[in-house]
Design a protein around this motif. Structure first.
Motif, short mmCIF file in Angstrom:
data_model
loop_
_atom_site.label_atom_id
_atom_site.label_comp_id
_atom_site.label_asym_id
_atom_site.label_seq_id
_atom_site.Cartn_x
_atom_site.Cartn_y
_atom_site.Cartn_z
N ARG A 90 0.74 -1.24 0.10
CA ARG A 90 0.13 -0.08 -0.07
C ARG A 90 0.96 1.37 -0.15
NH1 ARG A 90 -5.05 -1.68 2.18
NH2 ARG A 90 -5.83 0.48 1.90
N LEU A 91 1.94 1.29 -0.84
CA LEU A 91 2.36 2.36 -1.00
C LEU A 91 1.71 3.68 -1.86
CD1 LEU A 91 6.12 0.97 -1.91
CD2 LEU A 91 5.13 1.71 0.21
N PHE A 92 2.27 4.93 -1.64
CA PHE A 92 1.53 6.09 -2.17
C PHE A 92 2.08 5.88 -3.82
CE2 PHE A 92 1.96 7.41 2.33
CZ PHE A 92 0.88 6.84 2.47
N VAL A 93 1.20 5.38 -4.50
CA VAL A 93 1.71 5.48 -6.07
C VAL A 93 1.73 6.61 -6.57
CG1 VAL A 93 0.93 4.57 -8.08
CG2 VAL A 93 0.98 2.94 -6.30
N MET A 95 4.07 8.83 -6.13
CA MET A 95 4.99 9.68 -5.38
C MET A 95 6.35 8.79 -5.10
SD MET A 95 2.37 10.69 -2.23
CE MET A 95 3.34 11.56 -1.16
N ASP A 99 9.25 11.02 -0.90
CA ASP A 99 7.95 11.60 -0.38
C ASP A 99 7.07 10.62 0.23
OD1 ASP A 99 8.67 14.10 -1.23
OD2 ASP A 99 7.35 14.09 -2.91
N ARG A 151 8.79 3.32 5.82
CA ARG A 151 7.62 4.40 6.00
C ARG A 151 7.11 3.84 7.44
NH1 ARG A 151 2.45 4.16 2.19
NH2 ARG A 151 2.44 2.13 3.33
#
Lengths: 242, 285
Positions: A90-93, A95, A99, A151
């Motif tokens: 669940r990474l912030f795709v 970015m 970041d 993270r």
């Protein structure tokens, strides 16, 4: 064992009409690595979600330092010192790596004196430093998992929940990631490991809990539990582990 | 020469459209919230501004300050009261909720201000112009364009490199994962909508200085803003600015081909880009 850092007490969770957990008693102390094993659908991820405040549970069902925190919103639980490496990363795709990590730094709980800094994280996973400007979606699965762990660590957790961090990764990468766990826990961070690979879970953890159909079917010191006992608790019958 | 004039006027018109589009780029492009009241809020702010100006004899720049602050407040209320309840992966609930609100707002404005068209008295600056080679260029449209450029640049920097911007991008990428990283999505969304509607305060003042407003006009601002965001590419702030330029230029050139063709030309360019480059000018993949 010292007083638990995080514990659940008769934890009950449901998705609508479907009851997923039937009274889970779980605890973990600072610096411990505890594995959570069980077949698909046994309720492992549900237990983690309940602790993180993603499912509605009563306040007394989850305690942190003995204080009731059940049902607290996820962002507040993070600030209290519980972080999760979610299943599927669940990474912030869209970015960059840095970041993604900065979001955690921006919203971290009270930074411990021996807290996680970018430098310390780069020491653990040097790849993160090289790839910091790269969008996360262009990394390999193993590299993405390192971003996800990084993270979570930068949220300065006292308890780190890891949901199937070896899933879909090459054995070599799994080994590399698992080798990083002792250096995380030796600073006092408690680690909860949800893991499909029973051998790996047993070898890495101090204690383990086996779950079956929403209940804890077995718990004890990882080194002392026999494979036969795990096999029985895992499948609920008298099957042996192959 | 009339084509060069058309191009220049189109870019200047694009400056106004960019002010409609920026808030939409933030709400629709980044947050994936469909806010049908977008245009109505421009009109509402403009009508409030016009009433303020006539009641308290305020100049347009003081009205601008009041409307930007008021816009931010309206944004907070809108997000807290309505949008936070419908935010999610599915854009339909926000569409339906704001569609209803849009109708209510239009009728409330009709009740308060009647259907008359109104405009804001801006004094000499509204009619001032300067000569640029063989062309005459209005001072006000140039101010509008410069303001739009500064707002776009500012918003882009905020989104790229501030704590708030990162949190908003994270929440837009995966709201649950963002919450699990310590972001409070509702606070971040409220901030974003406050900024989006505050920018409409600029659009409201310039729209009512340049031309007129009436309660039912909001649909135009809404559709231009949507088109600009989609032409430019979802999620890209400078894309929305470029999209607004593309729309302004096509309308202006189209108007010179035939006065009835201007608005349609803009829609045709929008459809052409949707067919040929559906990800938009600056959109990825």
């Amino acid at each position: 064992m010292s007083a638990p850092l995080l514990s659940t007490h008769g934890l009950v969770a449901r998705y609508g009409d479907f009851q997923a957990l039937y009274g889970i008693d779980f605890e973990i102390a600072a610096g411990e690595i505890v594995a959570l094993i069980g077949a698909n659908g046994a309720g492992k991820s549900t237990l983690l979600k309940s602790i993180m405040g993603l499912l509605r549970v009563a306040p007394d069902m989850v305690k942190l330092d003995g204080r009731p925190v059940g049902g607290t919103k996820p962002h507040r639980i993070v600030a209290e010192g519980v972080a999760i490496v979610p299943e599927g990363r669940r990474l912030f795709v869209g970015m960059s790596v840095i970041d993604n990590l900065r979001v955690a730094i921006d919203h971290a709980g009270r930074p411990a004196t021996n807290g996680w800094t970018l430098e310390r994280l780069y020491g653990l996973f040097p790849m993160l430093k090289e790839k910091q400007a790269v969008p996360v979606q262009s990394l390999s699965g193993g590299q993405q998992q390192m971003v996800a762990i990084g993270r979570a660590l930068l949220s300065q957790p006292r308890v780190l929940l890891c949901d199937e961090i070896s899933l879909g990764l090459a054995p070599k990468v799994v080994k590399e990631i698992y080798q990083s766990l002792p250096s995380i826990s030796e600073a006092g961070t408690a680690i909860v490991l949800v893991e499909q690979d029973i051998g790996l879970a047993r070898a890495t953890s101090n204690r383990l809990y086996c779950m079956l159909e929403g209940r804890v079917s077995l718990t004890g010191r990882s080194a002392e539990i026999s494979r036969e006992a795990i096999g029985e608790a895992y499948f609920g019958g008298t099957h042996a582990v192959a | 020469m009339q084509w060069l004039d058309g191009l220049i006027q189109g870019i200047l018109l694009g400056g106004l459209y960019a002010q409609y589009a920026l808030g939409m780029a933030l709400m629709f492009g980044v947050m994936r919230l469909v806010n049908i009241t977008h245009g109505d809020l421009v009109i509402l702010l403009a009508l409030i501004g016009i009433s303020l100006a006539s009641t308290f004899s305020m100049g347009p720049w003081s009205v601008l300050v009041v409307l930007v602050v008021l816009g931010a407040v309206i944004g907070v209320i809108l997000q807290r009261l309505i949008l936070n309840r419908v935010v999610g992966a599915d854009p339909l609930p926000s569409l339906i909720a704001t569609f209803g609100l849009s109708i209510a707002l239009q009728n409330a404005m009709l009740q308060i201000w009647s259907a008359d068209t109104r405009s804001l008295e801006g004094g000499a600056i509204v009619h001032a112009s300067f000569q640029l080679g063989p062309l005459f260029v209005g001072v006000l449209p140039v101010i509008v364009l410069l303001t739009a450029t500064v707002l776009t640049g500012g918003l882009d920097v905020v989104l790229r490199s501030t704590r708030f911007g990162r949190a908003l991008r994270a929440a837009s990428a995966d709201v649950e994962a963002a919450a699990l990283t310590g972001v409070n999505p509702k606070t971040v969304y409220t901030g974003a909508t406050a900024i989006a509607v505050a920018i409409l305060g600029f659009a409201a003042v310039f729209q009512s200085l340049r031309s007129t407003v009436a309660p039912a006009d909001g649909a135009f601002q809404l559709i231009y803003a949507f088109e600009a965001v989609i032409i430019g590419g979802m999620g890209s702030i400078w894309g929305a600015f470029l999209g607004a330029m593309a729309l302004g230029i096509s309308q202006s050139i189209g108007f010179r081909i035939d006065p009835g063709f201007g608005i349609l030309a803009g829609h045709l360019v929008f459809l052409a880009i949707l067919a040929l480059r559906p990800q938009g000018l600056l959109g990825k993949g």
